[in-house]
Write a protein that holds these residues in place. Structure first.
Motif, PDB file in Angstrom:
ATOM      1  N   ASN A  27       3.871 -54.172   8.919  1.00 18.73           N
ATOM      2  CA  ASN A  27       3.173 -54.990   7.924  1.00 18.73           C
ATOM      3  C   ASN A  27       4.140 -55.919   7.188  1.00 18.73           C
ATOM      4  O   ASN A  27       3.772 -57.046   6.845  1.00 18.73           O
ATOM      5  CB  ASN A  27       2.441 -54.092   6.922  1.00 18.73           C
ATOM      6  N   VAL A  37      -2.440 -46.900   4.714  1.00 18.48           N
ATOM      7  CA  VAL A  37      -3.414 -47.993   4.647  1.00 18.48           C
ATOM      8  C   VAL A  37      -3.686 -48.368   3.198  1.00 18.48           C
ATOM      9  O   VAL A  37      -3.814 -49.553   2.854  1.00 18.48           O
ATOM     10  CB  VAL A  37      -4.721 -47.594   5.369  1.00 18.48           C
ATOM     11  N   GLY A  38      -3.745 -47.345   2.332  1.00 15.44           N
ATOM     12  CA  GLY A  38      -3.965 -47.610   0.913  1.00 15.44           C
ATOM     13  C   GLY A  38      -2.822 -48.404   0.290  1.00 15.44           C
ATOM     14  O   GLY A  38      -3.052 -49.306  -0.522  1.00 15.44           O
ATOM     15  N   THR A  81      -3.104 -52.004   1.547  1.00 20.19           N
ATOM     16  CA  THR A  81      -4.226 -52.643   0.861  1.00 20.19           C
ATOM     17  C   THR A  81      -3.875 -52.952  -0.587  1.00 20.19           C
ATOM     18  O   THR A  81      -4.208 -54.028  -1.111  1.00 20.19           O
ATOM     19  CB  THR A  81      -5.470 -51.727   0.905  1.00 20.19           C
ATOM     20  N   TRP A  95      -1.771 -56.166  -0.984  1.00 19.30           N
ATOM     21  CA  TRP A  95      -2.550 -57.406  -0.921  1.00 19.30           C
ATOM     22  C   TRP A  95      -3.419 -57.587  -2.159  1.00 19.30           C
ATOM     23  O   TRP A  95      -3.582 -58.710  -2.660  1.00 19.30           O
ATOM     24  CB  TRP A  95      -3.413 -57.417   0.335  1.00 19.30           C
ATOM     25  N   MET A  96      -3.971 -56.504  -2.681  1.00 24.54           N
ATOM     26  CA  MET A  96      -4.817 -56.600  -3.875  1.00 24.54           C
ATOM     27  C   MET A  96      -4.006 -57.029  -5.088  1.00 24.54           C
ATOM     28  O   MET A  96      -4.436 -57.885  -5.873  1.00 24.54           O
ATOM     29  CB  MET A  96      -5.505 -55.255  -4.139  1.00 24.54           C
TER      30      MET A  96
END
Length: 315
Positions: free
Chosen positions: A65, A142-143, A146, A149-150
């Motif tokens: 990522n 994954v959290g 995420t 990006w948030m």
């Protein structure tokens, strides 16, 4: 968010890196090569991690990522900069300017959060090895991605909420090769000093605090490493040194640019180039040169690709 403000100016002009024709040609060739190497290098890392089952672990998931963010960070402004080397009219629309600022802050903050996540991953792996797979589960990874990006989106929207409605009526020249908030808000027709002091150094202080937290976490890791066996310590130290090198190269220019946004030092352009162009290139170099698993997997993937091509061309 409204794109149409009450500005008279509809486009901005970039002065670029140099006005010399010889330097323009050199810069075109040099930065084209660097950009191609950055995209291909990071893409190769992503493909290697996806294709090799033994790299399907939390650390390499986060690394993949990071490579995706680095490819994006190297591509949001660099292609236009390269195209502008042979352009007399280095202009961009107001919407294009805001778009560049959006992606700069989105990707920059997302990478900051992801680097913190990677340091947390190393902390758990070294300091709590028996609970590593439980803590760093797929859901957690994954959290974390995420979340990066948030946080990036939230930070970017908070920065642009005031900028898009500023009145711009001239001048419209930006002394750089891409657009960022300190450079753009200085062109507004109103006094933006207080706004700039509130928005931009705040970003620098956030980056500085995050960097200090990362340094503290790596100190804890190093203390733990010294208490382990020599074999495990050597591998852990190699991995952590690669992470810390990448963190330092990323945060150094970022903190300087944000904490002193309204200065005009000659080194500013060097730091901007390093931050947006060279750091995304250096990350894959750092992580592959210091990681035996990644190097071996990349050699294996390269060998497989070349053998496949050779077989396909064999009559």
């Amino acid at each position: 968010m409204a794109w149409n403000n009450q500005s008279v100016i509809t486009e901005f002009i970039l002065r670029g890196l140099s006005s010399s024709w010889k330097l323009q040609v050199f810069n075109f060739l040099f930065f084209s090569g660097v950009h191609a190497a950055t995209v291909l290098g990071n893409l190769f890392i992503v493909l290697t991690i996806v294709s090799e089952p033994h790299l399907h672990s939390p650390m390499y998931f986060l690394l993949g990522n990071l490579s995706c963010i680095d490819m994006s960070l190297a591509s949001f402004a660099t292609p236009k900069m390269i195209a502008d080397f042979f352009s007399e009219h280095k202009a961009i629309s107001f919407e294009g300017c805001i778009t560049q600022i959006f992606f700069l802050h989105l990707l920059g903050v997302a990478e900051i959060v992801l680097l913190i996540s990677m340091s947390f991953d190393r902390y758990v792996a070294i300091c709590k090895p028996l609970r590593y797979l439980t803590i760093m589960s797929r859901r957690t990874c994954v959290g974390l991605v995420t979340l990066s990006w948030m946080v990036g989106i939230f930070h970017t929207m908070s920065q642009l909420a005031f900028t898009v409605n500023l009145p711009f009526c001239g001048p419209n020249e930006v002394d750089s090769f891409f657009y960022d908030l300190p450079l753009v808000i200085k062109l507004a027709c109103i006094d933006t000093y207080i706004l700039g002091v509130f928005m931009i150094p705040t970003s620098g202080m956030i980056a500085l605090v995050c960097f200090l937290l990362l340094v503290i976490s790596y100190i804890f890791i190093l203390v733990t490493v010294r208490q382990r066996s020599s074999g495990g310590s050597s591998k852990a130290l190699s991995t952590c040194s690669a992470h810390f090198t990448a963190v330092t190269l990323f945060f150094g220019p970022c903190i300087f640019i944000c904490v002193w946004p309204f200065t005009n030092f000659p080194i500013d352009r060097v730091l901007l180039v390093f931050y947006t162009i060279f750091t995304p290139l250096l990350n894959p170099v750092i992580y592959t040169l210091r990681n035996k698993d990644v190097k071996d997997s990349m050699r294996k993937l390269s060998s497989h690709v070349f053998k496949s091509r050779k077989t396909a061309h064999t009559p």
